[in-house]
Design an enzyme around this catalytic site. Structure first.
Site, PDB file in Angstrom:
ATOM      1  CG  ASP A 227      -0.267  -0.025   2.469  1.00 23.48           C
ATOM      2  OD1 ASP A 227       0.787   0.580   2.557  1.00 23.48           O
ATOM      3  OD2 ASP A 227      -0.998  -0.441   3.510  1.00 23.48           O
TER       4      ASP A 227
ATOM      5  CG  ASP B  53      12.426 -12.983   4.440  1.00 23.58           C
ATOM      6  OD1 ASP B  53      13.291 -13.997   4.449  1.00 23.58           O
ATOM      7  OD2 ASP B  53      11.630 -12.852   5.436  1.00 23.58           O
TER       8      ASP B  53
ATOM      9  CG  ASP C 296       7.475 -13.793   7.826  1.00 21.87           C
ATOM     10  OD1 ASP C 296       7.217 -14.872   8.280  1.00 21.87           O
ATOM     11  OD2 ASP C 296       7.844 -12.685   8.456  1.00 21.87           O
TER      12      ASP C 296
ATOM     13  CD  GLU D  44       5.376 -15.497  11.067  1.00 20.57           C
ATOM     14  OE1 GLU D  44       4.741 -15.484  12.053  1.00 20.57           O
ATOM     15  OE2 GLU D  44       6.008 -14.518  10.695  1.00 20.57           O
ATOM     16  CE1 TYR D  45       6.152 -19.992  11.481  1.00 18.84           C
ATOM     17  CE2 TYR D  45       4.004 -20.104  12.786  1.00 18.84           C
ATOM     18  CZ  TYR D  45       5.373 -19.652  12.622  1.00 18.84           C
ATOM     19  OH  TYR D  45       6.170 -18.590  13.478  1.00 18.84           O
TER      20      TYR D  45
ATOM     21  CE1 TYR E  37      11.057 -13.940  15.881  1.00 21.03           C
ATOM     22  CE2 TYR E  37      13.419 -13.563  15.676  1.00 21.03           C
ATOM     23  CZ  TYR E  37      12.014 -13.496  15.076  1.00 21.03           C
ATOM     24  OH  TYR E  37      11.994 -13.022  13.860  1.00 21.03           O
TER      25      TYR E  37
END
Length: 381
Positions: A76, A140, A142, A144-145, A221
């Site tokens: 956006d 990348d 990402d 999830e998942y 993490y």
């Protein structure tokens, strides 16, 4: 010069030339085989101009996030503007690389796009064109998942196979658009994925996607959070003595991915520039791996340091086994788990000892003074 002398002279010259060629070849091989300096990669949702003094410690910033809409990768207007602030840093820091992350927790559209050839092509082509348009250097993914709907996104039993096909399509599109943009070799568009460990890779064929990826950003993490039954070290390097047998840790994640056949140099472990606080915690072991009554929330590192570490009744402790700090407030029974310079130094030593690819962290705006990035750079460089 007599004939025998001429022959001996030519032999000496030929020998010297051969020696030079062998030396040159050995230098080239040595340079090719030499281990690369560990990467430092930071995710960034935005940028604070005061942080620029630390930029040269970084290899890459990953802008977060582009989204998936109707199989297409889009930004956006607000996200595009924030991305351009990062890209502009390259004019003053030409070694810095900028990637674009797609997705994040709660971001859907992946399973739908990956389920058809047309969807995968649209996803891959729009992602590659987005890099070219914004002068970025890598992508990348990402998601999830794959196979999980925990975040309220669609999932399918076919996600495992379709994820592999999606990554293959993205790599092909990046190479095609990259060739058009004159990017090849060390300057080609990079492709990484942000990925968790343990059960969260059940529906990813790691061995199949690995050849198409430059590296894996291991999200080591959030091992404990609002959805887990107990507290604990949310970014521990090793499992604590009090941790259950199946507790997640960075070193266990690394062993899992090495077991899939991923080269060590392609593994970047994750660091957290924030902490997680829990309330109404049972007091055994100063709150470590105990049940809790409520999840309080997250705190960025500057706030932790200014308001919590050895303040207001919160006492800092160090877990020698896990190589992780924690805060315990015995009066309020509040527990905070986090990373700090000491734990980041331990992670850096682990990366070098295991010859891993480096460390990534979430996220840049949580380190306004650059203290945690300084710790990573000192440990790795």
């Amino acid at each position: 010069m007599r004939l025998p002398d001429m022959i001996r002279s030519r032999r000496r010259s030929a020998g010297a030339l051969l020696g030079l060629l062998l030396l040159t070849a050995s230098c080239i091989v040595a340079a090719h085989d030499a281990p690369r300096q560990p990467r430092i990669v930071g995710y960034a949702t935005g940028w604070n101009a005061a942080q620029e003094r630390n930029v040269d410690q970084l290899d890459m910033l990953i802008f977060s996030f582009a989204k998936v809409s109707d199989d297409r990768v889009v930004l956006d207007d607000d996200a595009a503007q924030r991305l351009q602030t990062l890209v502009a840093l390259k004019e003053r820091h030409p070694k810095l690389r900028i990637a674009i992350a797609i997705g994040g927790w709660g971001a859907g559209g992946f399973s739908e796009a990956a389920s058809t050839e047309a969807g995968r092509r649209a996803f891959a082509d729009t992602a590659a064109e987005l890099l070219a348009m914004h002068r970025a250097d890598g992508l990348d993914v990402d998601w999830e998942y794959p196979g999980f709907d925990d975040a309220g996104i669609k999932a399918s039993p076919d996600d495992r196979e379709n994820f592999t096909r999606l990554i293959e399509a993205v790599r092909a599109s990046l190479d095609r658009v990259g060739a058009r943009e004159g990017r090849s070799g060390d300057n080609r568009y990079t492709l990484s994925i942000a990925v968790a460990d343990g059960r969260f890779v059940r529906d990813i064929d790691i061995a199949a996607v690995e050849p198409h990826l430059d590296w894996f950003n291991l999200m080591t993490y959030d091992f404990v959070n609002s959805m887990t039954p107990t507290t604990g070290h949310h970014a521990g390097l090793h499992a604590a003595t009090q941790a259950p047998a199946d507790a997640r840790s960075a070193d266990r994640a690394v062993r899992q991915f090495l077991g899939f056949g991923v080269p060590a140099r392609k593994l970047l472990i994750g660091a957290a520039f924030y902490g997680r606080e829990f309330g109404d915690v049972q007091p055994r072991h100063q709150g470590r791996y105990q049940s809790f009554g409520r999840y309080v929330g997250e705190h960025p590192w500057p706030k932790l340091k200014a308001e919590y570490v050895d303040k207001q009744g919160y006492v800092r402790h160090w877990d020698e086994t896990a190589q992780a700090p924690w805060l315990w407030n015995a009066e309020t029974r509040h527990f905070i788990t986090y990373d700090d310079p000491q734990s980041l130094a331990a992670k850096a030593a682990f990366v070098k000892a295991q010859q891993l690819g480096g460390i990534m962290y979430w996220e840049q705006v949580h380190d306004t003074e650059g203290e945690l990035l300084d710790a990573l750079a000192k440990g790795l460089r």
